[in-house]
Design a protein around this motif. Structure first.
Motif, mmCIF file in Angstrom:
data_model
loop_
_atom_site.group_PDB
_atom_site.id
_atom_site.type_symbol
_atom_site.label_atom_id
_atom_site.label_comp_id
_atom_site.label_asym_id
_atom_site.label_seq_id
_atom_site.Cartn_x
_atom_site.Cartn_y
_atom_site.Cartn_z
ATOM 1 N N LYS A 1 1.257 3.635 -3.211
ATOM 2 C CA LYS A 1 0.626 5.395 -3.337
ATOM 3 C C LYS A 1 1.262 5.964 -3.634
ATOM 4 O O LYS A 1 1.467 6.879 -4.146
ATOM 5 C CB LYS A 1 -0.024 5.448 -2.042
ATOM 6 N N LYS B 1 2.003 11.269 3.595
ATOM 7 C CA LYS B 1 1.617 12.225 3.958
ATOM 8 C C LYS B 1 2.907 12.993 4.059
ATOM 9 O O LYS B 1 3.413 14.326 3.952
ATOM 10 C CB LYS B 1 0.126 13.387 4.313
ATOM 11 N N ASP C 1 -1.729 6.563 5.058
ATOM 12 C CA ASP C 1 -1.806 7.271 3.932
ATOM 13 C C ASP C 1 -1.217 8.612 4.870
ATOM 14 O O ASP C 1 -0.884 9.719 3.976
ATOM 15 C CB ASP C 1 -3.161 7.941 3.603
ATOM 16 N N GLN C 2 -1.432 8.682 5.976
ATOM 17 C CA GLN C 2 -0.494 9.691 7.138
ATOM 18 C C GLN C 2 0.354 9.430 7.042
ATOM 19 O O GLN C 2 1.269 11.233 6.949
ATOM 20 C CB GLN C 2 -1.490 9.787 8.412
ATOM 21 N N THR D 1 -2.139 5.919 10.677
ATOM 22 C CA THR D 1 -2.394 5.055 8.780
ATOM 23 C C THR D 1 -1.339 5.193 7.867
ATOM 24 O O THR D 1 -0.233 6.885 8.012
ATOM 25 C CB THR D 1 -3.718 6.288 8.291
ATOM 26 N N GLU E 1 1.134 -1.239 -0.375
ATOM 27 C CA GLU E 1 -0.181 -0.245 0.022
ATOM 28 C C GLU E 1 0.753 1.280 -0.025
ATOM 29 O O GLU E 1 0.503 2.028 -0.755
ATOM 30 C CB GLU E 1 -1.196 0.429 0.938
#
Length: 146
Positions: A22, A139, A135-136, A133, A18
């Protein structure tokens, strides 16, 4: 600037894929490294190199030597460590890798669900950043590269 990121954490889920997917979709200049993700290979590497061991304890000791060697080399070359603590698996290796990274001065992003806040509170406070997460974490990587 290109970064090398060591992905520490359990090897049973697809969290590494993942993060890699990403990051690639965002065209982040990152090379990812980490532990051996093939569990059987990791468990048997000592015997694959040294030959059959006399018992299960000796087999584990032999495998651990080569797994620690791999981790040491790849983590040493990394610019940053991301350590994921999931909810499903025991996390001894993740804790060891995160602690080793911190002790050696490597920046660490800790990923842990809010549910694990209390058992990881000391480690979380030593990490450079703690997120909940993947995703964080991505970022945070994006911000480093900006």
């Amino acid at each position: 600037m290109r970064l090398t990121v060591y992905l520490a954490g359990e090897i049973h889920s697809a969290w590494r894929e993942e993060i890699k997917k990403k990051s690639a979709a965002l065209d982040l200049p990152i090379d990812f490294v980490g532990p051996m993700e093939i569990h059987e290979r990791s468990d048997n590497i000592g015997e694959d190199i040294l030959g059959e061991q006399p018992d299960a304890v000796a087999k584990d000791h032999a495998a651990s030597s080569f797994n620690n060697l791999r981790t040491g080399v790849l983590m040493y070359k990394a610019d940053l460590v991301i350590a994921l603590f999931g909810e499903q698996y025991k996390q001894w290796n993740t804790a060891m890798d995160a602690s080793t990274a911190l002790a050696s001065g490597k920046p660490v992003i800790l990923i842990r669900p809010e549910k694990l806040h209390h058992p990881l509170k000391e480690l979380s406070r030593k990490a450079n950043a703690t997120v909940e997460t993947c995703d964080q974490a991505i970022k945070a990587l994006t911000y480093i590269i900006e």
